[in-house]
Design an enzyme around this catalytic site. Structure first.
Site, PDB file in Angstrom:
ATOM      1  CG  HIS A  53      -0.379  -0.471   2.916  1.00  0.00           C
ATOM      2  ND1 HIS A  53      -0.359  -1.503   2.991  1.00  0.00           N
ATOM      3  CD2 HIS A  53      -0.139   0.961   3.941  1.00  0.00           C
ATOM      4  CE1 HIS A  53       0.787  -1.396   4.195  1.00  0.00           C
ATOM      5  NE2 HIS A  53       0.642  -0.210   4.004  1.00  0.00           N
ATOM      6  CG  LEU A  54       1.796   5.034  -3.296  1.00  0.00           C
ATOM      7  CD1 LEU A  54       3.135   5.165  -2.399  1.00  0.00           C
ATOM      8  CD2 LEU A  54       1.429   5.220  -4.556  1.00  0.00           C
TER       9      LEU A  54
HETATM   10  P1  5GP Z   1       1.165   0.232   7.407  1.00  0.00           P
HETATM   11  O1  5GP Z   1       1.691   0.640   9.142  1.00  0.00           O
HETATM   12  O2  5GP Z   1       0.977  -1.083   7.201  1.00  0.00           O
HETATM   13  O3  5GP Z   1       2.071   1.229   6.566  1.00  0.00           O
HETATM   14  O4  5GP Z   1      -0.477   1.461   6.994  1.00  0.00           O
HETATM   15  C1  5GP Z   1      -1.602   0.254   7.175  1.00  0.00           C
HETATM   16  C2  5GP Z   1      -2.361   1.361   7.761  1.00  0.00           C
HETATM   17  O5  5GP Z   1      -3.844   0.704   7.093  1.00  0.00           O
HETATM   18  C3  5GP Z   1      -2.336   2.415   8.710  1.00  0.00           C
HETATM   19  O6  5GP Z   1      -1.966   3.919   8.361  1.00  0.00           O
HETATM   20  C4  5GP Z   1      -3.998   2.272   8.931  1.00  0.00           C
HETATM   21  O7  5GP Z   1      -4.254   2.932   9.652  1.00  0.00           O
HETATM   22  C5  5GP Z   1      -4.456   1.767   8.016  1.00  0.00           C
HETATM   23  N1  5GP Z   1      -5.963   1.081   8.175  1.00  0.00           N
HETATM   24  C6  5GP Z   1      -5.280  -0.178   9.198  1.00  0.00           C
HETATM   25  N2  5GP Z   1      -6.838  -0.359   9.504  1.00  0.00           N
HETATM   26  C7  5GP Z   1      -7.625  -0.442   8.683  1.00  0.00           C
HETATM   27  C8  5GP Z   1      -8.699  -1.112   7.891  1.00  0.00           C
HETATM   28  O8  5GP Z   1      -9.601  -1.417   8.375  1.00  0.00           O
HETATM   29  N3  5GP Z   1      -9.931   0.649   7.314  1.00  0.00           N
HETATM   30  C9  5GP Z   1      -9.116   1.452   7.154  1.00  0.00           C
HETATM   31  N4  5GP Z   1      -9.420   2.808   6.335  1.00  0.00           N
HETATM   32  N5  5GP Z   1      -7.239   1.698   7.140  1.00  0.00           N
HETATM   33  C10 5GP Z   1      -6.975   1.101   7.836  1.00  0.00           C
END
Ligand code: 5GP
Ligand code: ZN
Length: 112
Positions: free
Chosen positions: A98-99
């Site tokens: 994800h970006l």
């Molecule tokens: P990472 O920490 O892996 O780079 O980013 C994951 C992102 O996913 C986080 O910024 C978090 O807030 C978001 N996220 C986690 N669960 C959900 C969800 O159920 N819905 C949405 N829209 N975002 C989510």
């Protein structure tokens, strides 16, 4: 992929605030925004991180960046930050590439 949060969001099985869609990319607002604009742009295909996506579907990496630019500029932001966390120590918590698109406030460098 079963048990993948972002696969479930792309499939519509888990609701999200969708902001853009293409044949290969899907963009929705982050549930815990870190800036006035905080959107996640993900490939429809399940891959664990951006490097794997570059190996398997290099054209989709470009598609994610184009969608990110469109989302930011459509919201009136010509300054925006794109983030690709890879690995737990770098802050990756969801292992579907994800970006992050962040805009709407000044952003510090170096990042935390
Ligand atoms: P990472 O920490 O892996 O780079 O980013 C994951 C992102 O996913 C986080 O910024 C978090 O807030 C978001 N996220 C986690 N669960 C959900 C969800 O159920 N819905 C949405 N829209 N975002 C989510
Ligand atoms: Zn997935």
């Amino acid at each position: 992929m079963a048990d993948c949060l972002f696969c479930s969001i792309v499939a519509g099985d888990i609701p999200s605030d969708v902001v853009a869609e293409t044949d290969t990319a899907f963009a929705f607002r982050d549930v815990n925004p870190q800036a006035p604009l905080h959107v996640l742009v993900v490939p429809r295909t399940h891959v664990a991180n951006a490097g794997e996506l570059a190996d398997r579907e290099p054209e989709t990496v470009a598609a994610l960046v184009r969608v990110a630019r469109q989302v930011a500029t459509d919201a009136g932001h010509d300054s925006y930050r794109l983030v690709l966390n890879t690995g737990e120590q770098a802050g990756q918590s969801v292992f579907h590439a994800h970006l992050h698109v962040l805009a709407g406030r000044p952003q510090a460098w170096p990042p935390g």
